[in-house]
Design a protein around this motif. Structure first.
Motif, PDB file in Angstrom:
ATOM      1  N   LYS A 254       0.850  -1.179   0.000  1.00 29.18           N
ATOM      2  CA  LYS A 254       0.000   0.000   0.000  1.00 29.18           C
ATOM      3  C   LYS A 254       0.894   1.239   0.000  1.00 29.18           C
ATOM      4  O   LYS A 254       1.892   1.279   0.720  1.00 29.18           O
ATOM      5  N   ILE A 255       0.512   2.239  -0.779  1.00 37.01           N
ATOM      6  CA  ILE A 255       1.205   3.531  -0.766  1.00 37.01           C
ATOM      7  C   ILE A 255       0.193   4.610  -0.382  1.00 37.01           C
ATOM      8  O   ILE A 255      -0.881   4.705  -0.980  1.00 37.01           O
ATOM      9  N   ILE A 256       0.520   5.392   0.645  1.00 38.32           N
ATOM     10  CA  ILE A 256      -0.307   6.535   1.025  1.00 38.32           C
ATOM     11  C   ILE A 256       0.393   7.803   0.542  1.00 38.32           C
ATOM     12  O   ILE A 256       1.528   8.080   0.930  1.00 38.32           O
ATOM     13  N   GLU A 257      -0.268   8.534  -0.336  1.00 32.93           N
ATOM     14  CA  GLU A 257       0.335   9.708  -0.972  1.00 32.93           C
ATOM     15  C   GLU A 257      -0.672  10.864  -0.953  1.00 32.93           C
ATOM     16  O   GLU A 257      -1.853  10.690  -1.257  1.00 32.93           O
ATOM     17  N   ASN A 258      -0.202  12.054  -0.606  1.00 28.98           N
ATOM     18  CA  ASN A 258      -1.044  13.235  -0.451  1.00 28.98           C
ATOM     19  C   ASN A 258      -1.461  13.861  -1.782  1.00 28.98           C
ATOM     20  O   ASN A 258      -2.508  14.495  -1.885  1.00 28.98           O
ATOM     21  N   ASP A 259      -0.604  13.703  -2.796  1.00 25.72           N
ATOM     22  CA  ASP A 259      -0.827  14.331  -4.097  1.00 25.72           C
ATOM     23  C   ASP A 259      -1.708  13.430  -4.972  1.00 25.72           C
ATOM     24  O   ASP A 259      -1.299  12.334  -5.355  1.00 25.72           O
ATOM     25  N   ARG A 260      -2.928  13.904  -5.297  1.00 27.25           N
ATOM     26  CA  ARG A 260      -3.879  13.077  -6.048  1.00 27.25           C
ATOM     27  C   ARG A 260      -3.351  12.715  -7.445  1.00 27.25           C
ATOM     28  O   ARG A 260      -3.486  11.563  -7.890  1.00 27.25           O
ATOM     29  N   GLU A 261      -2.734  13.666  -8.113  1.00 29.28           N
ATOM     30  CA  GLU A 261      -2.209  13.395  -9.459  1.00 29.28           C
ATOM     31  C   GLU A 261      -1.131  12.316  -9.421  1.00 29.28           C
ATOM     32  O   GLU A 261      -1.104  11.422 -10.269  1.00 29.28           O
ATOM     33  N   LYS A 262      -0.257  12.412  -8.416  1.00 34.41           N
ATOM     34  CA  LYS A 262       0.793  11.397  -8.286  1.00 34.41           C
ATOM     35  C   LYS A 262       0.183  10.028  -7.978  1.00 34.41           C
ATOM     36  O   LYS A 262       0.649   8.995  -8.461  1.00 34.41           O
ATOM     37  N   CYS A 263      -0.880  10.016  -7.170  1.00 34.67           N
ATOM     38  CA  CYS A 263      -1.580   8.757  -6.862  1.00 34.67           C
ATOM     39  C   CYS A 263      -2.054   8.083  -8.145  1.00 34.67           C
ATOM     40  O   CYS A 263      -1.896   6.858  -8.316  1.00 34.67           O
ATOM     41  N   ARG A 281       0.344  11.159   7.846  1.00 30.21           N
ATOM     42  CA  ARG A 281       0.509  11.534   9.252  1.00 30.21           C
ATOM     43  C   ARG A 281      -0.806  11.424  10.023  1.00 30.21           C
ATOM     44  O   ARG A 281      -0.833  11.609  11.246  1.00 30.21           O
ATOM     45  N   ASN A 282      -1.886  11.113   9.314  1.00 27.68           N
ATOM     46  CA  ASN A 282      -3.215  11.015   9.919  1.00 27.68           C
ATOM     47  C   ASN A 282      -3.376   9.641  10.558  1.00 27.68           C
ATOM     48  O   ASN A 282      -3.480   8.622   9.865  1.00 27.68           O
ATOM     49  N   LEU A 283      -3.407   9.611  11.885  1.00 28.45           N
ATOM     50  CA  LEU A 283      -3.464   8.339  12.603  1.00 28.45           C
ATOM     51  C   LEU A 283      -4.734   7.560  12.265  1.00 28.45           C
ATOM     52  O   LEU A 283      -4.697   6.334  12.095  1.00 28.45           O
ATOM     53  N   ASP A 284      -5.853   8.252  12.157  1.00 25.86           N
ATOM     54  CA  ASP A 284      -7.110   7.572  11.836  1.00 25.86           C
ATOM     55  C   ASP A 284      -7.035   6.900  10.467  1.00 25.86           C
ATOM     56  O   ASP A 284      -7.520   5.771  10.283  1.00 25.86           O
ATOM     57  N   LEU A 285      -6.403   7.600   9.502  1.00 35.62           N
ATOM     58  CA  LEU A 285      -6.251   7.020   8.160  1.00 35.62           C
ATOM     59  C   LEU A 285      -5.367   5.781   8.204  1.00 35.62           C
ATOM     60  O   LEU A 285      -5.681   4.755   7.585  1.00 35.62           O
ATOM     61  N   LEU A 286      -4.249   5.871   8.932  1.00 35.24           N
ATOM     62  CA  LEU A 286      -3.340   4.731   9.037  1.00 35.24           C
ATOM     63  C   LEU A 286      -4.048   3.520   9.640  1.00 35.24           C
ATOM     64  O   LEU A 286      -3.880   2.386   9.169  1.00 35.24           O
ATOM     65  N   LYS A 287      -4.833   3.759  10.685  1.00 33.23           N
ATOM     66  CA  LYS A 287      -5.564   2.651  11.312  1.00 33.23           C
ATOM     67  C   LYS A 287      -6.626   2.091  10.369  1.00 33.23           C
ATOM     68  O   LYS A 287      -6.829   0.873  10.278  1.00 33.23           O
ATOM     69  N   GLU A 292      -1.835  -1.773  11.661  1.00 34.32           N
ATOM     70  CA  GLU A 292      -1.486  -2.788  12.669  1.00 34.32           C
ATOM     71  C   GLU A 292      -1.216  -4.156  12.042  1.00 34.32           C
ATOM     72  O   GLU A 292      -0.575  -5.013  12.656  1.00 34.32           O
ATOM     73  N   LYS A 293      -1.708  -4.374  10.823  1.00 39.84           N
ATOM     74  CA  LYS A 293      -1.510  -5.659  10.143  1.00 39.84           C
ATOM     75  C   LYS A 293      -0.263  -5.655   9.259  1.00 39.84           C
ATOM     76  O   LYS A 293       0.049  -6.673   8.634  1.00 39.84           O
ATOM     77  N   MET A 294       0.430  -4.520   9.208  1.00 44.20           N
ATOM     78  CA  MET A 294       1.602  -4.418   8.336  1.00 44.20           C
ATOM     79  C   MET A 294       2.830  -5.067   8.984  1.00 44.20           C
ATOM     80  O   MET A 294       3.035  -4.975  10.188  1.00 44.20           O
ATOM     81  N   ASP A 295       3.642  -5.714   8.145  1.00 47.46           N
ATOM     82  CA  ASP A 295       4.914  -6.277   8.612  1.00 47.46           C
ATOM     83  C   ASP A 295       6.033  -5.247   8.504  1.00 47.46           C
ATOM     84  O   ASP A 295       7.012  -5.309   9.244  1.00 47.46           O
ATOM     85  N   ASN A 312       8.247   6.008  13.905  1.00 52.64           N
ATOM     86  CA  ASN A 312       8.053   5.820  15.346  1.00 52.64           C
ATOM     87  C   ASN A 312       6.590   5.555  15.679  1.00 52.64           C
ATOM     88  O   ASN A 312       6.283   4.749  16.566  1.00 52.64           O
ATOM     89  N   LEU A 313       5.683   6.199  14.977  1.00 50.60           N
ATOM     90  CA  LEU A 313       4.264   5.931  15.160  1.00 50.60           C
ATOM     91  C   LEU A 313       3.950   4.493  14.758  1.00 50.60           C
ATOM     92  O   LEU A 313       3.223   3.778  15.463  1.00 50.60           O
ATOM     93  N   ALA A 314       4.514   4.055  13.636  1.00 53.28           N
ATOM     94  CA  ALA A 314       4.293   2.679  13.175  1.00 53.28           C
ATOM     95  C   ALA A 314       4.794   1.671  14.205  1.00 53.28           C
ATOM     96  O   ALA A 314       4.147   0.639  14.454  1.00 53.28           O
ATOM     97  N   LYS A 315       5.939   1.962  14.807  1.00 53.93           N
ATOM     98  CA  LYS A 315       6.483   1.064  15.834  1.00 53.93           C
ATOM     99  C   LYS A 315       5.543   0.967  17.037  1.00 53.93           C
ATOM    100  O   LYS A 315       5.329  -0.116  17.585  1.00 53.93           O
ATOM    101  N   THR A 316       4.997   2.097  17.467  1.00 52.01           N
ATOM    102  CA  THR A 316       4.093   2.077  18.625  1.00 52.01           C
ATOM    103  C   THR A 316       2.811   1.307  18.311  1.00 52.01           C
ATOM    104  O   THR A 316       2.150   0.788  19.227  1.00 52.01           O
ATOM    105  N   LEU A 317       2.461   1.204  17.011  1.00 54.77           N
ATOM    106  CA  LEU A 317       1.263   0.469  16.614  1.00 54.77           C
ATOM    107  C   LEU A 317       1.560  -0.993  16.283  1.00 54.77           C
ATOM    108  O   LEU A 317       0.691  -1.702  15.780  1.00 54.77           O
TER     109      LEU A 317
END
Length: 444
Positions: A254-263, A281-287, A292-295, A312-317
């Motif tokens: 999965k790739i999360i990208e802010n720029d719609r054209e690049k997406c 950086r949006n925690l709700d979006l990441l969840k 949590e299921k990512m390796d 660091n956020l990914a590690k805490t999750l």
């Protein structure tokens, strides 16, 4: 050696700093007076305001007397053209930074060489290769292969469960002859260990070993392998896209990208990659996207702070493997101290590649160790070179450096005091910056 660098961007200025420490005669050419002023206040070099694709400006650098011309502007076409022009003006060797894989194809290399472009460097592709290695090799902070994997250097963070803690290296040498610790990173200091030193919990140890023995090394250092199947990228940069290309279709990405054209561009390019338009950086979006299921979580946005915080956020999750692209050198140690699995910096990667062309000894590989000033070289022992005259223990080798192993024919061997290096051997040497010029004399 006289070196002319075209481009005072991140790669060019980092390279200029690196080479100025080695007493090279450096000339830096750029069209921005402001960028040149910044670097000239820090580094002893000559700066010239001008264009890399202007004959008259190139002549101002006295190219005809230069040994090496390096074009690392942000523009690929300008770099290629500048190298061709520099060759015409009489420079000894040229290196061009590119961002197009097509240039690297073997069928075009001879033509480019005829045009005066002798070497090509694609930092984004090299960085992507390191990301792929970091995702596949989950037990190391850094993995460096020599001679297509005949010898390995592993950078491993040691925890309390390692069986080798507090044993001196003299003891370890008797028990474990299949490995050699060439360096220890402890509290932001890089140590070249001697026999009475030992490994402490929290150290990052750099170990030279053979492929057949690497699993024994992992076991001793308390490391267990886990498979990576699900990978999330934060940021759809060129590095992220090259990494996806190299990873292939064997992973769920999965790739999360802010720029719609690049997406949309990434989605069209990679049918097997799920692209999400949103702020990583949006925690709700990441969840919501199942972090949590990512390796593995790979942060490759254009912002170093965002990448560090994201990992660091990914590690805490609960994500077990994290990789951050950290281009701001001031943040490298900070990122390393936060426990991020691997740190990628394309400036260091590019500088390592280019640096070997500035040394007189024959070198097949140079690598910067992440979050450390130290480097590891793969030298080739020339006929009659000082390194071939005596066993290693009698060579009076610099204390800032350590020979880790040799590749002889198709086999890799760990180096010991009685090892006698022969002509044609490839020799893996770890060194701090102060030892580079000293070890070069052994391999001339």
């Amino acid at each position: 050696m006289k070196v002319v660098i075209a481009g005072a961007g991140e790669v060019g200025t980092h390279l200029a700093r690196m080479l100025s420490n080695e007493d090279h005669d450096i000339v830096l050419l750029d069209d921005s007076h402001e960028r040149l002023s910044r670097i000239s206040n820090e580094v002893d070099l000559m700066t010239i305001v001008g264009s890399a694709h202007s004959f008259s400006d190139l002549k101002k650098t006295d190219l005809a007397k230069a040994d090496l011309f390096i074009a690392v502007t942000p523009f690929e076409e300008r770099n290629v053209l500048a190298c061709a022009m520099a060759s015409y003006l009489g420079v000894g060797r040229t290196i061009a930074r590119i961002n197009n894989q097509e240039y690297l194809q073997e069928k075009y290399r001879a033509k480019l060489n005829n045009m005066g472009i002798h070497e090509l460097i694609y930092p984004e592709s090299l960085a992507a290769k390191e990301i792929v290695a970091s995702v596949k090799q989950t037990m190391t902070r850094q993995l460096i292969e020599f001679s297509n994997g005949k010898l390995l250097m592993l950078g491993i963070k040691v925890r309390d469960n390692a069986t080798v803690l507090d044993k001196t290296f003299e003891e370890l040498a008797i028990e474990h002859q299949h490995l050699l610790v060439v360096a220890i990173k402890r509290n932001n200091e890089t140590i070249i260990p001697v026999g009475t030193d030992s490994i402490k919990s929290g150290d990052i140890v750099y170990v030279v070993t053979t492929p057949t023995e690497q699993n024994n090394v992992f076991e001793m250092l308390g490391k267990k392998h886990f498979d990576v199947k699900n990978i999330m990228f934060m940021g759809g940069s060129r590095i992220a896209q090259k990494a996806c290309e190299k990873l292939g279709e064997h992973y769920r990405i999965k790739i999360i990208e802010n720029d719609r054209e690049k997406c949309e561009q990434i989605a069209d390019k990679f049918g097997h990659v799920l692209v999400i338009n949103g702020d990583g950086r949006n925690l709700d979006l990441l969840k919501e996207e199942g972090i949590e299921k990512m390796d593995a979580f790979v942060a490759t946005t254009g912002n170093s702070e965002t990448n560090i915080l994201g990992c660091n956020l990914a590690k805490t999750l609960g994500v077990r493997r994290t990789v951050a692209e950290v281009e701001n050198l001031a943040y490298m140690k900070l990122a390393d101290n936060t426990g991020i699995g691997s740190i990628i910096n394309k400036k260091l990667i590019a500088a390592s590649y280019i640096y070997r062309f500035t040394l007189n000894a024959e070198i097949s590989k140079v690598k910067c160790l992440t979050a450390s000033e130290a480097e590891v070289f793969e030298f080739i022992a020339k006929p009659g070179a000082r390194i071939t005259q005596k066993p290693i223990k009698d060579l009076d080798f610099p204390s800032e450096s350590k020979i880790g192993g040799i590749i002889r024919g198709n086999m890799g061997y760990i180096a010991h005091g009685y090892t006698h290096i022969q002509e044609g051997d490839k020799v893996v040497v770890f060194t701090l910056p102060s030892g580079i010029k000293k070890i070069e004399k052994f391999f001339k």
